[in-house]
Structure formats: structure tokens, C-alpha cells
Design an enzyme around this catalytic site. Structure first.
Site, PDB file in Angstrom:
ATOM      1  N   ASP A  53       0.836  -1.193   0.000  1.00  0.00           N
ATOM      2  CA  ASP A  53       0.000   0.000   0.000  1.00  0.00           C
ATOM      3  C   ASP A  53       0.875   1.248   0.000  1.00  0.00           C
ATOM      4  OD1 ASP A  53      -2.591   1.445   0.437  1.00  0.00           O
ATOM      5  OD2 ASP A  53      -1.590   2.004   2.321  1.00  0.00           O
ATOM      6  N   HIS A  98       4.675   4.099  -3.483  1.00  0.00           N
ATOM      7  CA  HIS A  98       5.525   5.181  -3.974  1.00  0.00           C
ATOM      8  C   HIS A  98       5.939   6.135  -2.860  1.00  0.00           C
ATOM      9  CE1 HIS A  98       1.301   6.216  -4.188  1.00  0.00           C
ATOM     10  NE2 HIS A  98       1.651   7.468  -3.957  1.00  0.00           N
ATOM     11  N   ASP A 124     -10.642   1.364  -4.721  1.00  0.00           N
ATOM     12  CA  ASP A 124     -10.623   2.758  -4.264  1.00  0.00           C
ATOM     13  C   ASP A 124     -10.878   3.740  -5.404  1.00  0.00           C
ATOM     14  OD1 ASP A 124      -8.273   2.200  -5.548  1.00  0.00           O
ATOM     15  OD2 ASP A 124      -6.953   2.852  -3.925  1.00  0.00           O
TER      16      ASP A 124
END
Length: 1590
Positions: free
Chosen positions: A606, A609, A728
Site C-alpha cells: 500500500d 511510492h 478505491d
């Protein structure tokens, strides 16, 4: 190096890996017995064992660049799972810089044992300059690994670390096998059921469904979800985090990482147990795996924890606070001000409910005023009062630190401020750590102002005032920075306030209260006391942020400027540089990830980045230590493919999440499908054409040799996990239309990648569900009512997995209007499935739209299934307890019959979309190519060895090469090179012509190339290939066999293969033929060539390229014979093909080093027969009209006779060979068929003697047929040939200013510019290379004469007026004694008296003259620095003082050497003109009509002589004297450009010349015989030296 890459490397450099518990099992089924052996140990054991393997070992070849790093495209290498161990072969060209005492390093455990990121195995590169360098790495298990090569640098004692490369090995995933979804061509009634046995599933076979556990109810009800998921064809569940949730109830806000969410268990916390619920979860995952065939993938949250995590109070150092990250202090103060301001709105009469933009403006302006009262500017600026006080006290105490920076006296205050700012003397500058934390120490300021304001003396008051003036200037930009930061913060607060409370698509949070303040708080306040310690920064994300920069660390001001889109329920974790920075947190999070790795097959990282790279690397290493076959995926928002690859390669991410919902129209969607889901294009060639069979020596040096298949690796792009929708993102009802769910879902399943979906997508949920606030539960709908598109997904997901397991790796995507067609094909069986989808990017339409009928050539097509979705209402279900989708009904389509048709191109099936096919519809068809023989691939490649194996070298010239001019000449104009529309003419008629475009096409499967389009359009190229050979069988009978081989295969392909597959089979046939023909050529060559590296063999093929038979040029005036072309394409045929000088400069390299002694001998005898006036012709013209104007040609021939005698078997016997003489003894010109021609004979020994005697006598004649008919450019005086020996020095002089008798033979042609009839480089006098060649000949003949092997002792000559015998030794010694004195130009002018020097015209020192004794008016040309002296050094090194020689060579290395050749003139010479343009018709005589041909352009062939000379003298007196490899590495680095050129250029040779710095010269021959030859000369010497060194 890109900035991002530098950051990545810096981040990784500090990683220290914790030692995880390695003894635990990964908990996956089926269980493997425990063993002390690691996978790496087992891999080594596999290769060292003697047992047989059924299949050849796969060898993936990774070719590195000369500097030891991977090509940019190959920096990341994805490799398949090691079901059976295989090999990664790292190859490096011999002699490249990285081979200089090179050591290959990798953290893959090559020597066995367990993986450790900071432990590196080493393999020393073999030091070999003549053979390819390769290292075989045994690969046995999954993971992410780095490698590089370390080698000696240019400076003594230094080592260079090459660029890093990465290889990631896919994990081995095992899941339950399933029955086929189709039975008898129809969908099986019970779907695809789970079987008891396991199967290895490739990543491309994963079908993943996301489930949110908080909507599933207790674990006791999960079986229903497992059954539903399995029935819908999925084989892996993606679980959002299952750990205990924080107060927000978001699964991603984890309160306790080591405890599972209590609400999942019927008894709540009572059911958790001492292990935090792990055993119960593990049991459920085992049920999913073993009973339902479902693997498990879990989210792993590394970047933050819930704001109410209890351990934060005990370990506040785990988060970012002003106490450990001081620059956050003003950010916390601003955040606190925002909370206080929010709590006091009502009392201040400000709006608490946002109704308009005006309300927002009123609130932001009020907060601006409120914030100004906080005086946050004090964090930025210097305190003027403190500064004055500090400097005054220092001055008064005499505590002055002398200024040591740049001179500051009498500078302006602006200049002084800039100097002190840049000096680093301002403490706390821009650190923002505390109010007035920016300051300059009093003594430092005192020293500075005293140095600056020297006129103020010791007046402390005046000096203090002066310092204040400097401080004021320093503060101006700091105030501006504060103003700008405040403005940005207020703007961001305004924008966030607007989005959260006013925007139509925002969350509309309602009134502002102390609990719901103006905007989300940036800090979690754990305690009221010690706010600097217990106020921890919340996590979030930033638009377009640098993913390698931690926005919580200085110098980022993201929290102060309110740039973070914050998650108020998550505290950002502070890992520091490594475990030592925060030991407790690292240990805790390591327990978290290893605990998960024990029971889950995969991780989804999760917020990947934003997770510090070194954190991800270290924790994933710990997880893989527990579960080596852990599957890792992630969603990255880096905004850069390069940055994506950095994360993928370092972390070992197996799949990057991609989403179909990001496409804005069908065209973009088709691009995403092509990019992420295509696999390979249909008709791909790499597997059939680029692989090669070989034998594999044991990688460890022990064990048997095995059969292998070598597969070139081109590098990889990150593998995709392609979602139709992620959990999401907005639903398709919001983004496009609800109907598009079906068409998009179908298209994703046809992607050759891992695929993913969410339950809400399949069930047609109308809106994005809020992970935080949503409390309703899923409804289990299975495949029945209200199951949305689930029934279609059952078929499509099952097909997706079956196609991955079955190797349906080829695909084709076609988009037309709103339609997308995706065809998947198994390349071996040519069975496939085609999906026709009508996308529905826009709501409301039921129109069929338009797509052209889909024609599938030679293909049988059978309908499998089709459907559309009927949604009667878009009303959203308001059930308060259950999540439900739209009331959509999947409507099965009636069977679509696919008619068969026939046209001029043959049979076809034609899919026509039904009349009713509304947006959202899809159809699936089964396809099977008809009439394609399953043995065709084997047939096309077999028999090539036999067909081409018996061809001689001249036959191979026809098969492999033949330029346009050669082929036209040989076939009386009938055949030329093949023209490809959109590409132009191939450069060769033979296989090399086809291979240049095919190499690129085959390697990259570039089926859009013009050649592929042409092959699909027709079979003209097929006919050309064999017809051109059949038409030449009369002259070359051996061509019948390869012609027939081609015909049989090409005709069979024409008859049986549909057009779209023609390029593939054409490539197979041509590439197999090329490999066989090339192998036949190499096998006929010398050991030097056959055992050599690619560069040697590519150069050696130039000997075949240049040596062929045409009709208009021959070594026999009465019949065609093979002859050597000087270059192509300009010297292909006729009188211009065969040149004496070119032949004998080329003969050693192209014929003798390659072993073609017959070809060499034929040329020697032919030219020897033409001896006339003591010369051989420069232009042979088939011996019919030879021209004698070349002073150097006889000496080149004599050098080659010497080389032949020394290298050919029984070579000395050539001296007794007899040749008939073309001309009578009196040199009368006669036609070749005149009775006086060929009337007497001489032996080669007699011809050698005649050349020497004629020169000793003096040669004086006028060219036959002198005048415009012979040469229309020359002046009359130029036809006079005069050559004589100076018996004082032994040198041979000749020529005049109007002729050019050496290789630098450009004659002026421009009347306009006035250079017509004037040579550009006459070189009259004694050219240095002729002197060297003479010396070499005399030395050899003296040796032979003394040994009784040459029947002459010397020459008769008139010396000092007397006729006498001058022995070869006497002449040799005379040259030896005079050479240095005549030719050397000393570095020290004071030594000029020792040499024959005119000091006044010396242009450069430390050189050897190009000519000695240039004619009157041209004395300066003696001193021109040109590349001819290394020729003399090579053939007669004894002439040279070794130190002088090496000095001149080093100068040539610096001044004359270019990328592909040697500059023909010193750049500082006034005549230097480096750009050759023969068409120039200007008035500048120095370049008109190419007069500068040899006055600057860089010629290829002298490079070889330079390399040979440098090798000799540097190993004699230079750095190579003690270590020859130093010299060899230096010289091989010079060869990098020629090596690259011959590989990539379509002519597959080295050009005649280039312009300045290797720039292409349009007037040059693209490939020149002597350019390749002289490099072969050098490489052969290296080969011999290597044998001695070895």
C-alpha cells in the site's frame, strides 16, 4: 545520472538488513519436507548432478555494454519462475573496458546458502581478447537481485564500479488445478471445478478478486464468499488489511499490526488468542486454498499506523515530531492555530457552515489575520537586535574570528550579504527549527565586517551598525520566503476547504466544529503535555511529488505549506536511514511483515511510492526469507516509467497494478490493452528465430555438459496486474456507464497478464464504497439473481487462466469506433480465442454502432458465448444493512454463425456483429487456423546445414552478399537488390541484405515494420530469394541445393500460411539459412576466426562480402574469375573493382588471417603476371588495360608475398611458382590477346628480383596512352613516372608535383577553383610507408638468401659512379642507418642538428615525417603529421628508436585517431579540411571536387596499422612491457566504435572513410576491403599474443 536514480542509489546505500527468523515455514500447500539445503544449494546440486533432464536447459543471455553495465532497455530483467533451474548468461565483448581485471558481483547466492542483500558472490571475468567473455549464473529461486561489474580504472590502482543492473525472478505459485470451462465447445454447466491436484500457475494466469473483510461478516461466513469467488473463476483473493483497525475503522489505518481485527471473530477480542488471531486466519486461508483453489494476497501497510495505535505513546520516536524533526515546529504551530481558530469561529462571528465562495474567502482572510499574530516570520529571519548585540560584544571582547573567505573589502552590503549567505557561516539558515534560530556567531560576524569595512577601523559601534545593514539585506529574501510559504499554505487551506465542504463531488463534511475543524489536522496529538514530542505528523500524499523524497524531512516544507493531502487517521512512520536509526520500529514492523508472509502467498504494498525505498527493500527481504515465493504487487503513482522501474527492480515487485478505468475513450483503452495485456503480437518471431541450441558447460565448473537453448534477453517492462476496477476508484456508472462494466470486464480477462477486479464491479455496485464510513455487508449472490456480470466472469476468468497455462502468449488488439477486438493465440497450435467487445463509454445509447466485418484468414471460427447487460433501472438500493448492485440482468446472446468465404487471397471466416449488439455487449469465439502443418516450423529450419554446408567461399558471396552493381553485372542487368516499399532497396541481394531489417524485427517482434507489411501484402520477396539463385546455377552449380531448399520452404509457406503469418515464416527461413551460411563460412576459416568473437567473425565475413565473381572484372582477361572488390557500392564491377594497392593492403587480413590461401595466391599470381616497368598496376581492369601509375603497389605486393610465404602451408613454395607475363620483356604495350602477350614466364622469385633491380636501375617512363583518353583530369607532366634510389641513404624517391603515386591519390578536378591537374597530396619524394615496405622486403630477402632459399644476393647498382652488386644486407643496413636521421623530428629543437631538419618549417615535434625529400616548393609537406608512419613501424619496427616511436604513436592517439579511422592530416595543419564532398563545385580549391580527400577525413584502414604499431612498441617500452594486458585493453577500447558499427550498419562492414569525428560521409564506400582487413590484421596479432600469454 538522473536525479531520481541518484536518490534511489543513495537511499539503498544505507540499508542494513535485519536478520529475520529463517527457520519458519511459509505455511503454503503442498508442504515440502524440511531440509537444511537452501534453494540455491539445490540449484547448484542440480547442475552438478549427472542425472538426465528431459528438456534442454534454458539460458537467458544478457549482453552488457562495454562499460560493464546493461543497456538502458536491459537495466531491468524479469525472469520466469525456476520450476527447473536455469542459467542467466552474462556476456561481454572481449577486450572491452569492463573486462579489465573484471569481477562480476551479485547478491544472488551463486555459491549456495541463503540470500543476504549485502552479501555478494563474485565471478572473475576471464581475461580473453580473442574469444567472447561469458559467465553462467545458476538460477534456482525467486527474488530481487542486483549485479554489476567492477574493473580496473584508467588510473593505476583505481577500480571502477560499473552501472548496476537488476534481475527479478518470478515466484513459484501453486494452486489447485481446475476442469476446463468449455466442454464440447460449450460452457460447462457446472463451470470450472476445483480438482485435488496442484498446478504451477504463472503470473499471467492470476485472476484476483478484492474483498473488504469488514463487509464480509465474521470468519464463520467466509466459506460462502470463497465459494462465490471460486465459482466466478478467480484463483486469488486480495484482502484489504485484516489487522485491528483504528478509530476511523479504515482497514488501512491499522491500530495493531500484530493483532487481527476482533470484529472478524464471533467472540470478538475473546476469540483472538495469544497469537493475535493468526491461527484462525491461517485456517481460513488454508480452506480457501485447498477447498476452493484460492490463493491469498494481503495489503501490507508500511508507511503509517493508525493515529490511535497504543504503542505510539510508548514509542513516539516512531513518528515525525518537532522533537526529532525540528523543522516541523512551525508547521505544528500553524496546525495548532488552525484548530484554535476553528474552535472560536462562532465567538468571532464567522461562518461555521460553508454556503458560498464568499464564506470561504471570509474564513481564509480571517485566518490569515489570525496567523499573522503568531509571527511565524521569526522562524525564518535573523534577529537584528540579537545580531547587533552579539557582534558588539565580540568586538568589545576582541573575540574576532578572522575572515578566511573571498576578499570582501569595499564590497556593497548586497554583495556582502550574498557572500556570507554562500559561506555556510549562517547557523540554522532556512532550517526553521526555532524562532530566531537563524543567526551568525558574534566572532564570525566581527571578523567579517572588519574585513569588509576596513575604513571603519576598530569602531565597534560603527562596525555593529554596518553588520545590521548586512543583516537587513539578508532578511529581505527570508521575509519574502515566509510571505510566499504563508500564501501557499492559505491557498491550500482554501482549496481543501472548498473541496471538503462546498464542491458538488466533495464529501460535504458539514459545519466546522472543534471535532471537524476548518481542514484536516496535520498532526496527531497523543498527549497534551510535551507537544513537541507527542505531536506526530499524519501521513498523506502530494500531487506530482518526487517519490524518492520523504516529504516529512527537511528541506521539504510540505507540512508548513499545507501541501500534503493528509489522512488524519494515519501517523507517518519514521524509519530513519536504517534499523539503527529506530530499532524498536524496525523490529516491530519486521515481525508484522514476516508474520503475514508466513500465511499469505502475496503482498500488495500500500502507498508504495511513498514508502521509503530502503524500508521496502529491507522488509520485503525479511518477508522473502520466510516465504521465498512471495508474490508482490503494488500500485505506483510516480508519474514516470523510469521511476516505476526503479521501484520494481529494487523492491522485486512482481506486478504493477494498472487500471482500465484510467482510459478516457476506446482508443486509449486499446492502447492500455496493447501496452499491458497484449503479450506478444500474433506471428511473433523471437521464439522461433532468436533462440539457438547449444551445449551448456556446467555453470559451477563441476558436473556434466547439457543441451541448452540460448534465449537473448532484451530487458523487461514491469509486469502488469490489470484491474477492470480497483476498490478505491469510482464505479463505471459514475465514470462511463454501468453497461461498460461488462465489456471492460471481458476485455481485461483477455489480457496476457495478471488481472484483478472487485466484488462490487461484478455485482454492479453503483457507487464507490467508502472504506471508512461504509458499514453495510456484502450480499452473496453467487451466479444467480442480482449477481451482475458474474456468470460472464465465470467463463472469462476461467478462460484467462486456461490461456495462461496453455501458453496463449500471442495477441492482437484492434480498435474501431467504440469496438475493441482482442484475439489470443497459442503460437504452436494456432488455436485461439477472439473477443469482440462493444464498449460503452457514454450513457444511454443502445445503438449497435459500426465495426467492419472481422476477416480471419484460413481460420475456422466457432461461437462460444456472447451477452449483454440489461439494466432496467439505475435507482440505487437504499438497504441500510446490505450492499447491493444495480438490478442488471445478463442476457445470453443466441449463437452467432460465422460464415466462410473465399477471395483472391484464399479462404476466410468473417465475424459479423449481430444487428442487436448494444454498448456493453461482448462475444467470444474459438478460433483454429486451418491447413497449417504442425511440422512447418521444423520443416522451415531443418536441412539448412546440408543445403549450405558444401558451398565454397565464392558461392557464399552470392548467397550472403552481392551489392546492386555486382548482381546486375553478374546477371546481365536482370537482377538487382530487392526494393521494399516504405523501406527502399536492401543493400545486398543475399541474406545479409534481408537480415539487417530482420534482426530488429525478430528481436523486438516489430510486425509493423515495412518489410512485414510487404510480406503480408504478397509473396514477391519469397520468389526473389530462390529465383535469383536458380538463375545463376549455370555459373555456380553448387547454388542449386540452397536454391531448392529455399524454394521448397518458401513455396510451402506460400501455399499453406495465411498472410498475417508470412513474416514469421519468412524470418524463420531467412534466419536459419543465414545461420547455416554464416556457419559454413566460419567453418572454412582459420582457427583464429572460428574460435574468435563476434567482431572477428563479422570482419572475417567481409572477406566473403568483397571476394566474388562478376563478369566485368576478373583475374583472367579471357574468362570471369573471382576477384576482390576494393569497396562497396562504388567499386562493385568493371575497371573500378580490382585495384593493386587495395588488393595487397587487404590481402593479409581478408585472405591470410582467415585461411583463404587459394584466394590470396590467385591475386598474387595475377598481379605478378602484369609486372611492367618494375611496377604492378594500380587499376587491373581484368588485365586487359592495366594502368601503371602507382609507386607503392609493388611494395605492398612484395609484403604480401612475404606474409603468404610465412603463413600459408608450404607458403615459401610460391617463390618457385611460374607465371606467364602479360607484357613482353621490353615493356611494349600489347593487347592481352596479342601473340606477344603471355609469351614468356617468370617465377615469383624472379619477379621479386625484377622489381628490386628495376628500382635500383631507376624507373623512367611515360604512361601508355597518356593524355585525356587515359585521365582527363591530369596535366601532361603527371603522366611521367620517375623513380630512383638514393644510394647515400638507400631511400627510394619518386613522383612529381603533378602526380600522386601513393594511396593518397586524389587528383584535382575543378577548373572553377583552379585545382584541376594538381594532386591534393602528391607525396613526391620518399614516402615513409614505402621506405618501411622496402626495408621489410630487404630484411626478408637477406634472410632467405643467406638460407639458400632465394636465388639472388642483391641488385646491380651504380654507386658513386661505379656499377657493382649491392647486397640485400647492404641496402638493408643503409636504410637502417639513415632512417631516424631522415625521418624523425625531435621533441627538443636543440637536437635538430642530429637530424636532417629544416627547423623553420617544423609544424609539430615528436613525429615522423610523412615524406622525406618533397619536391621544390613543397618542402613543408615533409613535416605534415599523417597516419602513414605506423605502416612502416608495423612492417619494419627495427627502423625506429622505440622511445621515439612510442612518443609519436601516443601523439597520433591523441591527435589523429577518430572513432572509425585515422585523420589523414593533423588538425593544426593549415591544409586540414575534415569534410569530404566530391560534388562540391565551389571556388575554394582546398575542398572543390573533394580535393581534401586525404587532408583531414578519417580513413578506416590506417587504424589497423596504428593499432599494430602501438601494440608492438607499447609492449616493448611502454606500460605494456610489464603487463601487456594494459596495452591490449587500451587498444580494444579504441575498437568499440568499429565493433558497434559493423554490428549495426546494413552494409556489415567498416566504411572507407568518415568525416570529422566519425561523422558519416555520403561519398564514402559504405564498406571497404582494407578497412576491415587491417583490423583483422591487428586482431590476429592479439590472438597470437593471447595464445602466448595464456
Amino acid at each position: 545520472m538522473p536525479k531520481a536514480t541518484r536518490k534511489a542509489k543513495a537511499a539503498l546505500a544505507s540499508v542494513k538488513i535485519p536478520k529475520p527468523n529463517l527457520s519458519q515455514s511459509n505455511g503454503s500447500s503442498p508442504q515440502t519436507p524440511k531440509t537444511p539445503k537452501t534453494p540455491a544449494d539445490e540449484g547448484i546440486e542440480f547442475f552438478e548432478s549427472v542425472g538426465k533432464t528431459d528438456q534442454p536447459i534454458r539460458v537467458y543471455e544478457l549482453r552488457l555494454d562495454p562499460d560493464g553495465g546493461p543497456n538502458k532497455d536491459r537495466a531491468y530483467m524479469r525472469l520466469p519462475p525456476a520450476y527447473t533451474p536455469y542459467v542467466v548468461r552474462v556476456t561481454l565483448d572481449a577486450g572491452t573496458p569492463a573486462s579489465r581485471n573484471g569481477v562480476f558481483k551479485t547478491n544472488f547466492p551463486l555459491n549456495g546458502g541463503r540470500f543476504s542483500r549485502d552479501h555478494f558472490s563474485e565471478r572473475r571475468l576471464p581475461t580473453d581478447f580473442s574469444s567472447p567473455i561469458q559467465i553462467d549464473l545458476p538460477i534456482s529461486h525467486a527474488g530481487a537481485f542486483v549485479y554489476w561489474i567492477e574493473y580496473d580504472g584508467d588510473s593505476p590502482g583505481t577500480r571502477v564500479k560499473g552501472r548496476e543492473g537488476y534481475f527479478n525472478i518470478d515466484p513459484i505459485l501453486k494452486t489447485k488445478a481446475r476442469t476446463p470451462i468449455l466442454s464440447g465447445g460449450k460452457v460447462a454447466p457446472d463451470g470450472s471445478s476445483v480438482k485435488p491436484d496442484y498446478v504451477n500457475i504463472p503470473l499471467d494466469g492470476l485472476s484476483i478478486l478484492t474483498l473488504v473483510s469488514k463487509w464480509m461478516g465474521p470468519v464463520t461466513s467466509w466459506r460462502d464468499y470463497f465459494a462465490e469467488t471460486s465459482a466466478r473463476g478467480y484463483n486469488m483473493i486480495h484482502w484489504t488489511p485484516l489487522q485491528e483497525r483504528g478509530e476511523s475503522d479504515s482497514p488501512y489505518s491499522i491500530r495493531n499490526q500484530l493483532v487481527y481485527e476482533p470484529s472478524m471473530f464471533p467472540g470478538g477480542k475473546k476469540d483472538i488468542g495469544s497469537d493475535g488471531g493468526k491461527a484462525k486466519v491461517e485456517e481460513m486461508l488454508k480452506i480457501a486454498r485447498e477447498e476452493y483453489g484460492l490463493l491469498s494476497l494481503t495489503d501490507v501497510v508500511l508507511n503509517h499506523t493508525a493515529n490511535d495505535s497504543p504503542w505510539l505513546v510508548e514509542h513516539p520516536e516512531a513518528g515525525y515530531s518537532p522533537a526529532n524533526t525540528p523543522h516541523l515546529t512551525p508547521a505544528l504551530e500553524l496546525d495548532t492555530a488552525m484548530l484554535e481558530f476553528s474552535a472560536g469561529l462562532q465567538a468571532a462571528g464567522l461562518p461555521t457552515t460553508i454556503m458560498s465562495e464568499q464564506d470561504i474567502t471570509k474564513l481564509v482572510e480571517a485566518f490569515d489575520a489570525y496567523l499573522k499574530e503568531r509571527s511565524l516570520w521569526q522562524y525564518y529571519v535573523l534577529d537584528v537586535i540579537r545580531e547587533r548585540r552579539a557582534i558588539k560584544q565580540a568586538l568589545d571582547r576582541g573575540d574576532i574570528a578572522p575572515w578566511s573567505g573571498p576578499d570582501v573589502a569595499y564590497k556593497t552590503v548586497v554583495e556582502l550579504a550574498e557572500i556570507i549567505r554562500d559561506s555556510g557561516k549562517i547557523d540554522g539558515f532556512k532550517k526553521l527549527e526555532k524562532r530566531f534560530g537563524t543567526q551568525v556567531a558574534g566572532p564570525v560576524a566581527a571578523g567579517f565586517v572588519k574585513a569588509a569595512f576596513v575604513n571603519l577601523g576598530d569602531d565597534s559601534e560603527s562596525l555593529a551598525d554596518a553588520w545590521v545593514r548586512v543583516v537587513d539585506v539578508l532578511n529581505v529574501p527570508l521575509y519574502e520566503e515566509w510571505t510566499e510559504d504563508t500564501k501557499v499554505a492559505l491557498d491550500n487551506i482554501r482549496n481543501r476547504l472548498k473541496y471538503t465542504r462546498l464542491d458538488e463531488h466533495g464529501p460535504k463534511l458539514g459545519p466546522i466544529t472543534p471535532q471537524l475543524p476548518l481542514v484536516e489536522p496535520y498532526f496527531t496529538r497523543l498527549k497534551k503535555s510535551e507537544p513537541e514530542k507527542y505531536s506526530l505528523a499524519n501521513n498523506g500524499w502530494i500531487w506530482n511529488a518526487d517519490p524518492l523524497s520523504n516529504f516529512a524531512l527537511w528541506p521539504s516544507k510540505a507540512y508548513l505549506r499545507r501541501e500534503v493531502i493528509v489522512w488524519g487517521d494515519c501517523v507517518k512512520l519514521r524509519y530513519g536511514d536504517g534499523p539503527s536509526s529506530n530499532p524498536w520500529l524496525w523490529e516491530y514492523m519486521t515481525k508484522y511483515v514476516t508474520s503475514l508472509a508466513e500465511i499469505f502467498e502475496g503482498f500488495r504494498i500500500d502507498n508504495c511510492h511513498s514508502t521509503p525505498l530502503h524500508v521496502g527493500v529491507t522488509l520485503l527481504d525479511a518477508a522473502r526469507a520466510v516465504n521465498p515465493n512471495l508474490y508482490v504487487c503494488a500500485e505506483l503513482f510516480t508519474g514516470s516509467e523510469e521511476m516505476d522501474t526503479i521501484f520494481v527492480s529494487r523492491l522485486g515487485i512482481n506486478s504493477l497494478i494498472r487500471e482500465a478505468g484510467n482510459a478516457w475513450d476506446p482508443k486509449e483503452f486499446s492502447r492500455l490493452l496493447y501496452r499491458h495485456g497484449l503479450g506478444k503480437p500474433i506471428g511473433s518471431m523471437d521464439g522461433a528465430c532468436m533462440t539457438s541450441k547449444a551445449e551448456l558447460p556446467p555453470p559451477t565448473g563441476k558436473g556434466p555438459t547439457r543441451d541448452c537453448v540460448v534465449i537473448p534477453h532484451n530487458g523487461s517492462v514491469p509486469h502488469a496486474l490489470f484491474y477492470d476496477l480497483t476498490h478505491d476508484n469510482e464505479s463505471y456508472l459514475d465514470k462511463r456507464s454501468a453497461e461498460d462494466t461488462l465489456s471492460t470486464g471481458a476485455l481485461i480477462t483477455f489480457s496476457f497478464s495478471a488481472i484483478g477486479s472487485v466484488k462490487g464491479f461484478d455485482d454492479l455496485y453503483p457507487k464507490l464504497l467508502n472504506l471508512v464510513g461504509e458499514q453495510r455487508k456484502y450480499e452473496v449472490t453467487n451466479l444467480g439473481e442480482r449477481s451482475g456480470i458474474a456468470k460472464a466472469k465465470r467463463l472469462l476468468n476461467a478462460l484467462h487462466t486456461e490461456m495462461a497455462l496453455g501458453g496463449y502468449e500471442e495477441g492482437h488488439v484492434h480498435q474501431e469506433n467504440d469496438y475493441i477486438v482482442l484475439h489470443r493465440v497459442q503460437p504452436n497450435t494456432q488455436k485461439g480465442y477472439i473477443l469482440v467487445a462493444h464498449t460503452a463509454f457514454h450513457k444511454g445509447s443502445k445503438d449497435r454502432g459500426y465495426i467492419s466485418p472481422i476477416k480471419l484468414r484460413s481460420t475456422k471460427v466457432k461461437f462460444v458465448y456472447g451477452a449483454y447487460i440489461d439494466i432496467p433501472s439505475y435507482e440505487i438500493d437504499k438497504d441500510p444493512n446490505t450492499l447491493r448492485g444495480l438490478p442488471g440482468k445478463l442476457v445470453d446472446m443466441p449463437e452467432v454463425v460465422v460464415p466462410q468465404g473465399l477471395d483472391g487471397e484464399g479462404p476466410f471466416a468473417e465475424i459479423v456483429v449481430p444487428d442487436y449488439f448494444p454498448p456493453g455487449s461482448f462475444m467470444v469465439f474459438e478460433t483454429q487456423l486451418q491447413g497449417l502443418d504442425s511440422t512447418l516450423d521444423a520443416f522451415c529450419s531443418e536441412g539448412a546445414e546440408t543445403a549450405f554446408g558444401n558451398l565454397n567461399l565464392v558461392d557464399l558471396n552470392v548467397v550472403l552478399h552481392r551489392a546492386e552493381g555486382e548482381e546486375r553485372d553478374a546477371t546481365d542487368g536482370e537482377i538487382g537488390t530487392y526494393a521494399v516499399p516504405g523501406l527502399g532497396n536492401l543493400v545486398y541481394c543475399g541474406l545479409e541484405g534481408w537480415m539487417h531489417p530482420l534482426r530488429h524485427i525478430m528481436r523486438y517482434n516489430d510486425l509493423g515494420h515495412p518489410l512485414c507489411a510487404h510480406l503480408r501484402e504478397g509473396t514477391w520477396a519469397f520468389d526473389y530469394v530462390h529465383n535469383r539463385l536458380f538463375k545463376q546455377v549455370d555459373v555456380f552449380p553448387a547454388l542449386a541445393h540452397p536454391a531448392k531448399w529455399f524454394q521448397e520452404r518458401l513455396e510451402r509457406v506460400k501455399q499453406t500460411v495465411p498472410p498475417f503469418l508470412r513474416p514469421k515464416y519468412f524470418a524463420i527461413i531467412i534466419s536459419e539459412a543465414y545461420k547455416a551460411a554464416r556457419r559454413a563460412a566460419i567453418e572454412q576459416a582459420s582457427n583464429f576466426v572460428s574460435s574468435g568473437h563476434d567482431f572477428t567473425q563479422n570482419l572475417a565475413l567481409c572477406s566473403i562480402q568483397m571476394h566474388g565473381q562478376v563478369k566485368s572484372a576478373s583475374l583472367d582477361p579471357g574468362k570471369p574469375t573471382p576477384s576482390l572488390a576494393a569497396g562497396l557500392p562504388h567499386f562493385a564491377a568493371g575497371w573500378a573493382r580490382c585495384w593493386g594497392r587495395d588488393v595487397f593492403i587487404s590481402l593479409r587480413g581478408l585472405f591470410l588471417t582467415t585461411g583463404n590461401f587459394d584466394g590470396a595466391k590467385a591475386h598474387i599470381l595475377a598481379f605478378a603476371s602484369t609486372l611492367k616497368h618494375g611496377l604492378i598496376p594500380n587499376l587491373l581492369d581484368s588485365l586487359r588495360n592495366p594502368r601503371y601509375n602507382s609507386r607503392d603497389s609493388p611494395w605492398w605486393m612484395l609484403q604480401n608475398i612475404q606474409d603468404y610465404a610465412k603463413s600459408a602451408p608450404g607458403g615459401l613454395s610460391i617463390l618457385s611458382e611460374s607465371v606467364k607475363r602479360r607484357f613482353p620483356k621490353d615493356d611494349t604495350w600489347v593487347a592481352w590477346n596479342d601473340p606477344r602477350a603471355y609469351a614468356y614466364s617468370s617465377t615469383i622469385a624472379e619477379i621479386i628480383q625484377e622489381i628490386l633491380q628495376r628500382h635500383a636501375d631507376g624507373i623512367h617512363f611515360r604512361e601508355y596512352n597518356a593524355g585525356p583518353n587515359l585521365d582527363m583530369q591530369m596535366r601532361d607532366e603527371g603522366f611521367n613516372i620517375d623513380i630512383q634510389v638514393d644510394w647515400k641513404t638507400g631511400l627510394i624517391f619518386g613522383g612529381n608535383r603533378y602526380n600522386c603515386g601513393t594511396w593518397m591519390d586524389k587528383m584535382g578536378e575543378s577548373e572553377k577553383a583552379g585545382n584541376k591537374g594538381l594532386p591534393g597530396t602528391p607525396r613526391d619524394g620518399a614516402p615513409v610507408e614505402i621506405t618501411g615496405l622496402l626495408k621489410s622486403t630487404l630484411r626478408w630477402l637477406d634472410e632467405l638468401s643467406k638460407a639458400g632459399k632465394f636465388p639472388f644476393k642483391g641488385v646491380e647498382a651504380e654507386v658513386d659512379g661505379k656499377k657493382r652488386l649491392v647486397t640485400f644486407k647492404e641496402w638493408n643496413d643503409l636504410l637502417q642507418s639513415s632512417f631516424e636521421k631522415c625521418y624523425y623530428v625531435p621533441t627538443d629543437p636543440s637536437e635538430d642538428v642530429k637530424y636532417n631538419i629544416n627547423s623553420s618549417i617544423v609544424n609539430r615535434r615528436g613525429i615522423y615525417k610523412d615524406v622525406y625529400g618533397s619536391g621544390p616548393g613543397r618542402e613543408w609537406s615533409d613535416y605534415q603529421f599523417r597516419p602513414n608512419f605506423p605502416i612502416a613501424m608495423t612492417v619494419a619496427p627495427e627502423l625506429f628508436d622505440p622511445e621515439h616511436a612510442l612518443g609519436a604513436l601516443r601523439l597520433a592517439d591523441q591527435v589523429l585517431r577518430g572513432p572509425l579511422g585515422m585523420k589523414t592530416l593533423d588538425p593544426i595543419d593549415l591544409q586540414y579540411r575534415p569534410y569530404y564532398d566530391n560534388a562540391n563545385d565551389g571556388t575554394d580549391p582546398s575542398i572543390a571536387k573533394g580535393w581534401n580527400y586525404h587532408n583531414g577525413p578519417e580513413w578506416g584502414w590506417p587504424l589497423g596499422y596504428f593499432l599494430r604499431a602501438y601494440l608492438y612498441f607499447d609492449t616493448k617500452v611502454g606500460v605494456g612491457k610489464t603487463d601487456p594486458t594494459q596495452t591490449l585493453h587500451h587498444l580494444h577500447r579504441i575498437l568499440l566504435k568499429p565493433r558497434e558499427h559493423i554490428q549495426k550498419d546494413p552494409w556489415a562492414g567498416i566504411p572507407e572513410l568518415t568525416n570529422k569525428d566519425g561523422e558519416h560521409c555520403p561519398d564514402s564506400c559504405n564498406t571497404q576491403a582494407w578497412s576491415a582487413s587491417c583490423l583483422l590484421d591487428f586482431l590476429e596479432e592479439v590472438h597470437k599474443m593471447s595464445a602466448k600469454l595464456g
